[in-house]
Design an enzyme around this catalytic site. Sequence first.
Site, short mmCIF file in Angstrom:
data_model
loop_
_atom_site.label_atom_id
_atom_site.label_comp_id
_atom_site.label_asym_id
_atom_site.label_seq_id
_atom_site.Cartn_x
_atom_site.Cartn_y
_atom_site.Cartn_z
N GLN A 194 0.82 -1.21 0.00
CA GLN A 194 0.00 0.00 0.00
C GLN A 194 0.85 1.26 0.00
O GLN A 194 1.76 1.39 0.83
CB GLN A 194 -0.90 0.01 1.24
CG GLN A 194 -1.91 1.16 1.24
CD GLN A 194 -2.78 1.15 2.48
OE1 GLN A 194 -2.32 1.45 3.57
NE2 GLN A 194 -4.04 0.81 2.31
N GLY A 195 0.58 2.16 -0.90
CA GLY A 195 1.29 3.44 -0.96
C GLY A 195 0.33 4.59 -0.74
O GLY A 195 0.00 5.33 -1.68
N SER A 254 0.07 6.57 2.87
CA SER A 254 0.66 7.58 3.76
C SER A 254 1.95 8.15 3.20
O SER A 254 2.67 7.49 2.45
CB SER A 254 0.99 6.97 5.12
OG SER A 254 -0.17 6.55 5.77
N SER A 271 4.00 -1.81 4.06
CA SER A 271 4.36 -3.13 4.61
C SER A 271 4.93 -4.01 3.51
O SER A 271 4.43 -4.02 2.39
CB SER A 271 3.12 -3.82 5.18
OG SER A 271 2.41 -2.94 5.99
N GLU A 292 -12.83 -1.81 6.00
CA GLU A 292 -11.93 -2.09 7.12
C GLU A 292 -12.67 -2.26 8.45
O GLU A 292 -12.14 -2.82 9.38
CB GLU A 292 -10.95 -0.93 7.29
CG GLU A 292 -9.64 -1.13 6.59
CD GLU A 292 -8.62 -0.14 7.10
OE1 GLU A 292 -8.10 -0.36 8.19
OE2 GLU A 292 -8.36 0.85 6.40
#
Lengths: 342, 342, 401, 401
Positions: free
Chosen positions: D128-129, D131, D163, D246
């Site tokens: 995931q990109g 933040s 991550s 989520e």
Amino acid sequence: MNFQLSDDQVALRDGLLSLLDGRYDLDAVRSVEGQASVVERSRWAELADAGVFAILASEADGGLGLGRVEAAVALEALGAHLVPGPLVGSIIAGQRMASAASGEVLVGLHSRSAGGSLPRLLELPNDCDGYLVLPGTGEGAAPVTYVERSTLATTQVPTSLDPLTPLAQLAAPIADGEEFSSAADPVRRDALLLTAAYEVGLASFSLWRAVAYAKDRHQFNRPIGSFQAIKHLLADELARLEQARVAVAYAATITDQPEVAVIDGEVNGLSATECTWRAVASAKLLADTAALSAAKTAVQVHGGMGYTWEVPIHLAMKRARVLATTLGTSDHMAEIVAALTR
Amino acid sequence: MNFQLSDDQVALRDGLLSLLDGRYDLDAVRSVEGQASVVERSRWAELADAGVFAILASEADGGLGLGRVEAAVALEALGAHLVPGPLVGSIIAGQRMASAASGEVLVGLHSRSAGGSLPRLLELPNDCDGYLVLPGTGEGAAPVTYVERSTLATTQVPTSLDPLTPLAQLAAPIADGEEFSSAADPVRRDALLLTAAYEVGLASFSLWRAVAYAKDRHQFNRPIGSFQAIKHLLADELARLEQARVAVAYAATITDQPEVAVIDGEVNGLSATECTWRAVASAKLLADTAALSAAKTAVQVHGGMGYTWEVPIHLAMKRARVLATTLGTSDHMAEIVAALTR
Amino acid sequence: MDLRATPAEEAFRADLRAWLATTLPTLPEKPAHTDWQARRAYDTHWQELLFAAGYAGIDWPLEAGGRGASPVEQLIFKEECERAGAPYVGLGFVGLLHAGPTINAEGNEAQRTTYLPKILSGEHVWCQGFSEPGAGSDLASLRTRAVRDGDHYVVTGSKIWTSHAEVADYCELLVRTGTEESRHKGITWLIMDMKSPGIEVRPLKTISGSTEFAELFLDDVRIPVENRVGDENDGWRVTMVTLSFERGTGFVGELLESMRLLRSLTALAKDTGAFGDPGIRRRIGQLSASFDSLWALTKRTVSEAQVTGIPGIGGTVFKLAYSEAGQRLADLSMELLGEAGLAMSPLATSGVDLNNDEWVEAWIKSFNLTIAAGTSQIQRNIVSERILGLPKEPQVTGGSK
Amino acid sequence: MDLRATPAEEAFRADLRAWLATTLPTLPEKPAHTDWQARRAYDTHWQELLFAAGYAGIDWPLEAGGRGASPVEQLIFKEECERAGAPYVGLGFVGLLHAGPTINAEGNEAQRTTYLPKILSGEHVWCQGFSEPGAGSDLASLRTRAVRDGDHYVVTGSKIWTSHAEVADYCELLVRTGTEESRHKGITWLIMDMKSPGIEVRPLKTISGSTEFAELFLDDVRIPVENRVGDENDGWRVTMVTLSFERGTGFVGELLESMRLLRSLTALAKDTGAFGDPGIRRRIGQLSASFDSLWALTKRTVSEAQVTGIPGIGGTVFKLAYSEAGQRLADLSMELLGEAGLAMSPLATSGVDLNNDEWVEAWIKSFNLTIAAGTSQIQRNIVSERILGLPKEPQVTGGSK
């Protein structure tokens, strides 16, 4: 699994709330503040007519034949309206005493367990016709008995902390009366559970009053509810309230559905009874915390006004203090839960 | 009465801070992270040259002949720079061991009291030349003895919580060595007091780092330090820090000025020694809390960055955890204070 | 760091202690909490005694008729009075701690001559008209309006949290003389004679059941312009001068009282057996440590004031920390009292010194600790901005509701 | 209120339990935490097994190739996997929980066909990109810039908290396509092939010493326009769709793990004698009550999602309450471990089941509970505004720093 109120349960709640909005609005409740007797028998009869005190009594006995979930729903609604009187005792007595179920006789609760060297008090001494007396914790498998108020020697306490919970001091420990139930454990558990439900109502009263005030009150050209200092206090209270509410719902549900207590108990190395006790003690612990904390925060959010008698938050705060004390404190509840954590 | 640092005490502090800014900047301190030995002897010698380890030694013995107030001032400065090594032990040993006062010999502390069935550890096993061993709490009036590091059987712990406090596991409880002091009580008290002073330095490090970050970091087009959620967290930490700092100053002062302990003790129904113990235990308790809480808040204020190794807050947090544990926990301190509250 | 008393401090303490020892036994019995006339008589009698002995206005300058005592002596005074069980400043507090010092600092010669001596001697009792129902934390939004009419201001509005207004002779009053939006820049400080027509005093019952406070309703109250202290629209600055006197030793009496209560609670815990529970013991220890450190903090603050004239950062931190420790003490006391904590009237006991009514009242009052004299939220703003240097929140301008 | 399982739920649980019982013993030994290639192999093998058994994409719709399980079945799945000690979703989590569902909901047919099956089968690992160093709580202030160049976006900037970027095949990437001040309205959602030139992955060491996360540095990385999911500048809405997946059962695994840890800590307290201290016992009881209520809250949330399709208020409250209870558990564990809690490597013990390294790591990680996936400060904003209906803070507009 559907861990939400059923349609019938929602209807029960809404019906009761509508009765309470009409007959137990805040003015009505406050009209008896500080009096030696706080139950108006005619209003009590209306609660009885709505089935409040017959809620746990079997249909064969003319009761509603409902469970703890329904009783907890009713108690939360009563708590959110600050309704005074021996509600929990009368509902429990109503299971076996037609006179309590019908609202003719008001039944308080008294536990011999607390106290030690300190004086012992009797709640609502001029309102209750009798008391269910729970044995002290050291008394083993003693029964729950019913004693008439008239047989008890007391001294009136002129001013009690909660102006809606008048008190008398007992001259001597209460002796046993006629047997109400041979097993004290389930009675104590129901009493704790229903008290916790009432406390959830109190917490909800305090929280939503504070929220309304925070939206309305302006300082520094802003509603004070737009300041993080206030918002975050209230968000934390909502978290406490929801934890308490769902803990009460869980404890009530597994009391009514013992097959679930069997399964959940297995996971934690507990018998069904132990599992239920852990759930009830947890619910009471979280509800004590939610009710006391919400009231404290609500006073704080109201600022100086929260410190005035006129704003009704102090009534919730004082009642929460009473309920967090009499049948077993938060510390006792935490000990019960710890002993059942394996 | 003038309960402020004297001009001499301010000069001592400023001199030491200036030395530390130059020789113990953060890069220098961090350069030994995770190593089995964290004391660079040349830098240690500079601290010794500045008189740090001779601060409590009498002038007759070539020491500075100063008191606990001065020692606490020094420890707070060392803590605010996260300086690693057996500082407290070496300062206490420096009173009677010229080799410790001169910085040649590094002296750690070890208390037999903690532990029970759990493994016992030795701090800084590759840096200390010897240890002052305090008797366990059940050992009565046993003396403090000095043991050589080389006599102790240990296993190295590969990774310690605090990368600046390497550890070894002791194979057996430490036996007595040569007598350092016949009375353990004053030694333990000094050790707790000076550790508390170091913790105040840690708390100050965490707080002011967090404040600086909160001013600099922008989110939602504002410095995050302008949000009440952040401001109020930090304000509460300042309150904790100031309480701890003044408690350390008070405990140090009445240790140095026993006539004050006599007077203050009388007010509280305590002997001068009891009064001093209550002050020292209070200081340690408040300093534990301040250091741990400030570090936690500083991590939170830094957000995700606070969870990275690069940001040095975790060093303060981990050291605080070490110091809140080894010589007696906050819970022990609270018990001491309670026993002396009459 | 020196906590030893100087010879002068020792002498001051010894003299005071001797005076208290001979004087306190001569006092009449304390009146009932609700009997305002009797309380006024009691408190002003005590003030007369202080005045005669040279202790009146302990913190006032000599030229204003006060004692001109040093900050350390002021602390000793509070400490000895509290420990000896002397009366609190009581009804005199607004005059002695707020109005008097303000008039001395900002009033003119005539005002000083007229008002100060009678405050010191106990002849006049003052009350405070600052807060309003809509202006609490945000005092600068006050709306009580004063319109100039010749030599008078004509004042209309309402005030709240006015202590013992029923028996006060004068009121220090903040009014709006500027535009509605003028905030800090349109406020004026007036002396209001409480006998003026148009003042209605309505008691305000608190959650402890007391009527310590009142609301003031002002309807075209005429106040002579000569009763203005400072310039028109300069009242905010004048007020800040007053408030600056509040810091430092403001809560010393309360702290010493909390320390006494903690000792008494510890004794109770020993009586009931609760002291055998290590969890309870640790809470007692934590409170003891907190109160001791706040007492030490007070000494540091006073020392700073003694040397620099400025009390430093201690006072602001004190209020924040003390109010929370006080609430923790009150909560613990209720837990230890158990059922006995549900009665506000004294209970009959055998053997145990219970004082349940005192504890219960202290618990209820503890809710006010984080509200009165600046809520903890406001205190945290002050600490974070003035001490930590954190940026202010963005201000919202425009009409308030 | 009905906590009894339906026959279908019972059957689902029984089948799953049987499958886990036969499958888990076939798994190879868990690889070292730091061996990324081995971890990828381990986790994708587990995903292949789930896929073969029909449990892959348990919460994905049938038409996307998932199981289409009900919320209650999803909860049962998590509960049974946790209790059986099955592997976590591991490296698959971004693909299975974020990127896949987003592509299914907002992508086009070609994107769904290209990416979804390989996420389900374990063939592709995603990262995931979102933040950035300057855009954490305030994600809408992100600055990684994408400039259109023919059929490509050319992307430059940096991302953080990515991550297992070292072994990922694809990255779900948020980029700025609007003006600097466009905030939510100028963000686009892209699929980035991690083999593209111009990507530098730099490990980010956390305070527990692990390198679970990385920073991504993007220097003129060319991404085909066909990799855009949703419209240009519509990426914020696309992202919110993902984030809405989520809630609800997001922290079930963590909660069950905390409950397991509390049981183990209670056993340790009994071994060391600390359980004899009522203060310690009460803290254990309080934690037990908190976790039980959060487990009940999860069941209520899932029931609401089952009936209404919307998880209700439980999920937001859960994160806030759970993260604080988790920190209290971690703090208690360190107090009970005493000195043994200062070592991160296992200590030699006799008789006592200590696991000190596990506890110490859990303590360090507990600091992240109130930060990751939305700080508690942000959670409180959400709770107070969306549930309590309190007003938003005044917004500050203008250039951010």
